[in-house]
Structure formats: C-alpha cells, structure tokens
Design an enzyme around this catalytic site. Structure first.
Site, PDB file in Angstrom:
ATOM      1  N   LYS A  22       9.022  -4.588  -5.821  1.00 62.34           N
ATOM      2  CA  LYS A  22       9.833  -3.373  -5.619  1.00 62.34           C
ATOM      3  C   LYS A  22       9.591  -2.797  -4.226  1.00 62.34           C
ATOM      4  O   LYS A  22      10.529  -2.531  -3.478  1.00 62.34           O
ATOM      5  CB  LYS A  22       9.469  -2.328  -6.678  1.00 62.34           C
ATOM      6  CG  LYS A  22      10.017  -0.936  -6.385  1.00 62.34           C
ATOM      7  CD  LYS A  22       9.644   0.071  -7.446  1.00 62.34           C
ATOM      8  CE  LYS A  22       8.358   0.811  -7.191  1.00 62.34           C
ATOM      9  NZ  LYS A  22       8.437   1.891  -6.193  1.00 62.34           N
ATOM     10  N   ASN A  23       8.317  -2.610  -3.882  1.00 63.14           N
ATOM     11  CA  ASN A  23       8.028  -1.916  -2.623  1.00 63.14           C
ATOM     12  C   ASN A  23       8.411  -2.743  -1.403  1.00 63.14           C
ATOM     13  O   ASN A  23       8.685  -2.198  -0.343  1.00 63.14           O
ATOM     14  CB  ASN A  23       6.555  -1.496  -2.560  1.00 63.14           C
ATOM     15  CG  ASN A  23       6.273  -0.346  -3.522  1.00 63.14           C
ATOM     16  OD1 ASN A  23       7.194   0.371  -3.927  1.00 63.14           O
ATOM     17  ND2 ASN A  23       5.025  -0.188  -3.914  1.00 63.14           N
ATOM     18  N   CYS A 118       6.334  14.790  -4.658  1.00 63.69           N
ATOM     19  CA  CYS A 118       6.560  14.059  -5.902  1.00 63.69           C
ATOM     20  C   CYS A 118       5.338  14.272  -6.781  1.00 63.69           C
ATOM     21  O   CYS A 118       4.390  14.940  -6.382  1.00 63.69           O
ATOM     22  CB  CYS A 118       6.836  12.593  -5.638  1.00 63.69           C
ATOM     23  SG  CYS A 118       5.407  11.691  -5.115  1.00 63.69           S
ATOM     24  N   ARG A 123       2.931  14.127   0.135  1.00 62.38           N
ATOM     25  CA  ARG A 123       3.516  12.989   0.844  1.00 62.38           C
ATOM     26  C   ARG A 123       4.350  13.401   2.078  1.00 62.38           C
ATOM     27  O   ARG A 123       5.571  13.242   2.105  1.00 62.38           O
ATOM     28  CB  ARG A 123       4.321  12.133  -0.131  1.00 62.38           C
ATOM     29  CG  ARG A 123       3.489  11.746  -1.330  1.00 62.38           C
ATOM     30  CD  ARG A 123       4.194  10.824  -2.272  1.00 62.38           C
ATOM     31  NE  ARG A 123       4.169   9.450  -1.834  1.00 62.38           N
ATOM     32  CZ  ARG A 123       4.622   8.431  -2.556  1.00 62.38           C
ATOM     33  NH1 ARG A 123       5.147   8.654  -3.740  1.00 62.38           N
ATOM     34  NH2 ARG A 123       4.561   7.204  -2.110  1.00 62.38           N
ATOM     35  N   ASP A 309      -1.784   1.989  -6.476  1.00 63.16           N
ATOM     36  CA  ASP A 309      -0.767   1.735  -7.501  1.00 63.16           C
ATOM     37  C   ASP A 309      -1.324   1.011  -8.733  1.00 63.16           C
ATOM     38  O   ASP A 309      -0.576   0.763  -9.674  1.00 63.16           O
ATOM     39  CB  ASP A 309       0.387   0.911  -6.913  1.00 63.16           C
ATOM     40  CG  ASP A 309       1.350   1.775  -6.120  1.00 63.16           C
ATOM     41  OD1 ASP A 309       1.253   3.007  -6.201  1.00 63.16           O
ATOM     42  OD2 ASP A 309       2.208   1.208  -5.411  1.00 63.16           O
ATOM     43  N   ARG A 401      12.069   2.504 -13.041  1.00 65.99           N
ATOM     44  CA  ARG A 401      12.050   2.485 -11.572  1.00 65.99           C
ATOM     45  C   ARG A 401      11.286   1.270 -11.057  1.00 65.99           C
ATOM     46  O   ARG A 401      11.564   0.796  -9.955  1.00 65.99           O
ATOM     47  CB  ARG A 401      11.369   3.752 -11.035  1.00 65.99           C
ATOM     48  CG  ARG A 401      12.139   5.031 -11.292  1.00 65.99           C
ATOM     49  CD  ARG A 401      11.516   6.176 -10.533  1.00 65.99           C
ATOM     50  NE  ARG A 401      11.125   5.727  -9.205  1.00 65.99           N
ATOM     51  CZ  ARG A 401      10.022   6.109  -8.566  1.00 65.99           C
ATOM     52  NH1 ARG A 401       9.201   6.970  -9.098  1.00 65.99           N
ATOM     53  NH2 ARG A 401       9.758   5.642  -7.365  1.00 65.99           N
TER      54      ARG A 401
HETATM   55  C1  UD1 Z   1       1.797   4.362  -0.620  1.00 64.43           C
HETATM   56  C2  UD1 Z   1       0.703   3.336  -0.719  1.00 64.43           C
HETATM   57  C3  UD1 Z   1       1.344   2.022  -1.021  1.00 64.43           C
HETATM   58  C4  UD1 Z   1       2.147   2.188  -2.299  1.00 64.43           C
HETATM   59  C5  UD1 Z   1       3.177   3.311  -2.159  1.00 64.43           C
HETATM   60  C6  UD1 Z   1       3.936   3.591  -3.451  1.00 64.43           C
HETATM   61  C7  UD1 Z   1      -1.378   3.095   0.513  1.00 64.43           C
HETATM   62  C8  UD1 Z   1      -2.044   3.160   1.833  1.00 64.43           C
HETATM   63  N1  UD1 Z   1      -0.050   3.329   0.520  1.00 64.43           N
HETATM   64  O1  UD1 Z   1       2.660   3.988   0.426  1.00 64.43           O
HETATM   65  O2  UD1 Z   1       0.373   1.016  -1.178  1.00 64.43           O
HETATM   66  O3  UD1 Z   1       2.790   1.008  -2.624  1.00 64.43           O
HETATM   67  O4  UD1 Z   1       2.498   4.482  -1.819  1.00 64.43           O
HETATM   68  O5  UD1 Z   1       3.131   4.212  -4.393  1.00 64.43           O
HETATM   69  O6  UD1 Z   1      -2.002   2.822  -0.488  1.00 64.43           O
HETATM   70  N2  UD1 Z   1       0.679  10.352   5.009  1.00 64.43           N
HETATM   71  C9  UD1 Z   1       0.724  11.413   5.871  1.00 64.43           C
HETATM   72  N3  UD1 Z   1       1.753  11.480   6.763  1.00 64.43           N
HETATM   73  C10 UD1 Z   1       2.726  10.534   6.827  1.00 64.43           C
HETATM   74  C11 UD1 Z   1       2.680   9.457   5.941  1.00 64.43           C
HETATM   75  C12 UD1 Z   1       1.638   9.386   5.022  1.00 64.43           C
HETATM   76  O7  UD1 Z   1      -0.135  12.297   5.826  1.00 64.43           O
HETATM   77  O8  UD1 Z   1       3.624  10.661   7.677  1.00 64.43           O
HETATM   78  C13 UD1 Z   1      -0.407  10.252   3.995  1.00 64.43           C
HETATM   79  C14 UD1 Z   1       0.122  10.402   2.583  1.00 64.43           C
HETATM   80  O9  UD1 Z   1       0.241  11.738   2.176  1.00 64.43           O
HETATM   81  C15 UD1 Z   1      -0.892   9.649   1.761  1.00 64.43           C
HETATM   82  C16 UD1 Z   1      -1.318   8.520   2.701  1.00 64.43           C
HETATM   83  O10 UD1 Z   1      -0.971   8.968   4.021  1.00 64.43           O
HETATM   84  O11 UD1 Z   1      -2.025  10.448   1.492  1.00 64.43           O
HETATM   85  C17 UD1 Z   1      -0.659   7.183   2.358  1.00 64.43           C
HETATM   86  O12 UD1 Z   1       0.661   7.263   2.654  1.00 64.43           O
HETATM   87  P1  UD1 Z   1       1.604   6.016   2.910  1.00 64.43           P
HETATM   88  O13 UD1 Z   1       0.838   4.755   3.007  1.00 64.43           O
HETATM   89  O14 UD1 Z   1       2.536   6.379   3.982  1.00 64.43           O
HETATM   90  O15 UD1 Z   1       2.401   6.059   1.566  1.00 64.43           O
HETATM   91  P2  UD1 Z   1       3.504   5.139   1.157  1.00 64.43           P
HETATM   92  O16 UD1 Z   1       4.174   4.464   2.282  1.00 64.43           O
HETATM   93  O17 UD1 Z   1       4.315   5.908   0.194  1.00 64.43           O
END
Ligand code: UD1
Length: 423
Positions: A22-23, A118, A123, A309, A401
């Site tokens: 999915k991701n 969420c 996030r 995850d 989802r």
């Molecule tokens: C994250 C997971 C990913 C998972 C996805 C769906 C990690 C590192 N990332 O990816 O493995 O598949 O969720 O559940 O495990 N952050 C900031 N500012 C930003 C972007 C991120 O502060 O601009 C912080 C987020 O709040 C969070 C962390 O960084 O605490 C990880 O974020 P990120 O890796 O970007 O999340 P996803 O891409 O959603």
C-alpha cells in the site's frame, strides 16, 4: 457499517499470499504526474486508499484505469493539469500530500490542502515544505492550503539535510528533484524499501537517482520523464501482520512472496520471542519454536529498525507472552489506541507516555472492541484469533484502507472469522 466477528481457537495452517505494498503504491501513483506518457503499475493492492488516490489523481486531470480486478493500474497524464488538490479528498488520506512534489516539479505551482491530524498524531509537513523552499519554492499557508510556487517556474537542485528521516518527505523531494534544474542531495534520507521501490520506478521513467536505500540520495534533474511499467514491491507490513497470525495462534503458515530482508529487525524480535521464521522458495514459513511466547522489548524506529506500522500487532502477540515486555513508540506520539481495547480483552498493559508495559496473561478473552486506525484494527483481529470466545471488532472500514481480502486470507489458513453488516 460492517463489523468483523472472530471466534478464537485452533492452530493455523496453510498459505497466505502477500499483496503489493500500500505505502509503495500510494507513492508510485503520483509519479504519473511527472510525465505526459503512461505509467503502469502491476501487483497493485486492492484497497480503499488506492481508490482515494485514484480519485485524487483523476481530479488533477490524470486518466487512471484499473485493470485485472485492480491488480494493474494504468495511468496517463498527457492533458491539462489541475494543480489544486482539494481538502475533500486530501483529508481522507494523508498520503495525498505526495502530489505536492510532482505537481510543483511539472507545473511550477501547486495548491495542496493540508491533510490535518490523524488518530496516531499531529503529523506535520514542515520537512516537506522547508525542503521545497530550499529548492526555490515559495510556500504560503492560506485557507488551509499550501500555496507553492517555484521561482522562475522551475525548481532548482539543493543540498538538503533532513532533521528526521521522514519517509513522506524523502518521497516528495525525490519526485520533485527528478525534473529540477541541477542536482539535489538529500542527507538523512529515509531508507525504507518503499523509497527504493519509488527510485526504481523513477529510474525506469528516465530519472537519474543514486543512493536510494542509503541515507544520502542524489538526484540529477532531467528535462522530462517518459512512460514505464513497474511492479509494486511486496507489502512488508501485510507480511509482518500475517506472520504474527501463526505466532499468536500456533500452527505453521507460509507467507507467499515474503522475504526476510524486508523485515530483518522484526524477524529478530520474533526469534527472541520464540518464533521460527524460515525462508522457502516461495516465501517465509512461520511457526512457534515450542509452546511458549517469550517477552521481548521493542522500540519503533525508521527502517531498518522495527516498523511503527507493526507495533500494534506485535503488542497483540506479547499480551500472552511469558513475562513483561516494554514497547516504545518513537515515530508517532499517539499510537497506543489499541491498548485500551486489548485491555478489554483481558490484557495487562500499562501505557505511560510513549511506552507501554505489557505483562503476559495466560489467555485473552473475547469482547466487543472498536478499531481506531488501520494497524490497531488488525492487531485486535490477531488478538481475537487467540482469545477464548467471540470478539466483535467494529468500525472495520479502517481495515479496508490497508488489508485486501483480510477475512478470506485468514479463513484460508483456518481462522474462524466473518464480516457482518451491522443492523
Ligand atoms: C510513517 C512511517 C512509515 C509508515 C507511514 C504510515 C517511519 C519513519 N515512517 O511515514 O514507515 O509506513 O508512516 O504509517 O516509520 N515529521 C515531521 N515533519 C514532517 C514530516 C514528518 O515532524 O514534515 C515527523 C512526523 O510527525 C513523525 C515522523 O516525522 O513523528 C515520521 O514521519 P514520516 O516518516 O514523514 O511519516 P510518514 O511518511 O507518514
């Protein structure tokens, strides 16, 4: 709304096919915006998040055709592009923010709604926007939308040091940089298999990318990208989830398409918990070593660490382990929503800040519980499969989802599970 009813019980046996990730697919789909030639994805998972991304891409002017019952997605974006990603679609799914980089790279401007928080945390998107600013974009937040514009209509390469190895930001910036002027370097880039998969697809489209899978990715911008066909990588989270089914219930199950290198840190923890994982010709075989599950401590980390995850599902396993386990969640601030539901099933869990202490009990007991997010939902199903009696998991739309045919896949290995329509 549907519910899932599970009657706990016997050991499992058989095979479960693992779908495309999915991701990865949600990242690969927006890459179609980078070219006016077709991008075809094979091994796509059949999930509601994929349908949401389809809706978003169509709203931007892409043609998206679902073939072979959704396993193949043929996308083409050769006409005029609408550069505004509307809140009504974006709010449904955070991964919608992955259109920002491609739109900005192709058109020089974009308006993308902020997705909002969420269930698992705030996030933010500051790493995405700060990086695009370094590449010459002006970004303002107005009316809940990010309004982004590239200076002179074209992004330019930059050296970007991420404060955290964000998966989403690495993907957005990698896509943006493929069509930027000169070279972009991302330091402290995310190393997840989904990033490598995106890089492989972009290279097939003509992008020049090096270093994916390491913390330093270099992208040399090119004038245009062309069409390609790409197979979506195996879903390591679906894989890990179903590996836990025989671990929790007993028996032996083979996960078709699984590979240990997608989940090395997770497999190490399973080994420490007393679960055997062996590679076969067609995937991974999982079984308990002897009767008992042992307590283990788990800390979630960016890849190659233990994935956030799989934290909820691992907690379901540790609820019936011998001894006390500590789970530390380091990626998201609010990702223990499954704990109160597991406690309703008789688990002994104490959540304190970003840590959860789980003391194993002999047996969980069936109860009515509620799914709060995608991974939490499936952890409740796993727990229910080993519990005494019947569990009804409500709000299962979260599951749709991220898990295709979850009921059929688990029934196929002997679980007593069915989906019912609520009155
Ligand atoms: C994250 C997971 C990913 C998972 C996805 C769906 C990690 C590192 N990332 O990816 O493995 O598949 O969720 O559940 O495990 N952050 C900031 N500012 C930003 C972007 C991120 O502060 O601009 C912080 C987020 O709040 C969070 C962390 O960084 O605490 C990880 O974020 P990120 O890796 O970007 O999340 P996803 O891409 O959603």
């Amino acid at each position: 709304m549907d519910s899932i009813v599970v009657k706990g019980g016997g050991a499992l046996s058989g095979q479960i096919p693992i779908a495309g990730a999915k991701n990865a697919c949600l990242t690969l789909m927006p890459a179609c915006l980078l070219s006016d030639q077709p991008l075809t994805l094979t091994n796509a998972p059949r999930l509601s998040d994929i349908r949401t991304m389809t809706e978003l891409l169509r709203s931007l002017g892409a043609e998206v055709t679902s073939l072979q019952e959704g396993k193949v997605l043929a996308m083409s974006c050769h006409g005029a592009i609408n550069t505004r990603a509307e809140y009504d679609i974006v709010r449904k799914m955070r991964a919608s923010n992955l259109v920002l980089g491609p739109l900005l790279a192709r058109e020089g401007h974009a308006q993308v709604s902020l997705p909002g928080g969420c269930a698992i945390g705030a996030r933010p998107m500051d790493i995405h926007t700060d990086s695009l600013a370094l590449m010459g974009a002006q970004i303002d937040l107005r009316d809940g939308y990010l309004h982004a514009k590239a200076d002179g209509g074209k992004l330019k390469g930059a050296v970007i040091d991420f404060p955290f190895a964000s998966v989403g930001a690495t993907e957005n910036i990698m896509m943006a940089a493929t069509l930027a002027k000169d070279t972009t370097v991302i330091n402290n880039a995310a190393r997840e298999p989904e990033i490598v998969d995106l890089a492989e697809c972009l290279r097939a489209m003509g992008a020049q990318i090096d270093g994916d899978g390491t913390s330093r990715i270099e992208i040399q911008g090119v004038d245009s990208l062309h069409g390609a066909t790409h197979r979506v990588v195996t879903d390591r989270i679906e894989l890990g989830t179903y590996m836990l089914a025989p671990a929790i219930c007993g028996g032996e199950v083979e996960l078709l398409g699984g590979r240990i290198n997608l989940l090395a840190a997770f497999c190490e923890k399973l080994d420490a918990a007393g679960i055997d994982v062996t590679e076969t010709e067609s995937g991974l075989k999982v079984a308990r070593r002897n009767g008992n599950i042992h307590a283990v401590n788990v800390t979630t980390e960016p890849f190659p660490g233990f994935p956030t995850d799989l934290q909820a599902q691992m907690m379901a396993l540790l609820c019936t382990a011998e001894g006390t386990s500590v789970l530390e969640e380091k990626i998201f601030e609010n990702r223990f929503m499954h704990a109160p539901e597991l406690i309703r099933m008789g688990a002994d869990i104490d959540v304190h800040g970003g840590m959860a202490t789980v003391t194993g009990v002999k047996k969980l007991k069936g109860a009515p519980v509620m799914a709060t997010d995608l991974r939490a939902s499936v952890s409740l199903i796993l727990a229910a499969m080993a519990a005494e009696g019947e569990t009804k998991v409500s709000r299962v739309y979260h599951l749709d989802r991220g898990y295709e045919h979850v009921v059929a896949k688990l029934r196929g290995v002997g679980a007593n599970i069915e989906r019912i329509k609520d009155q």
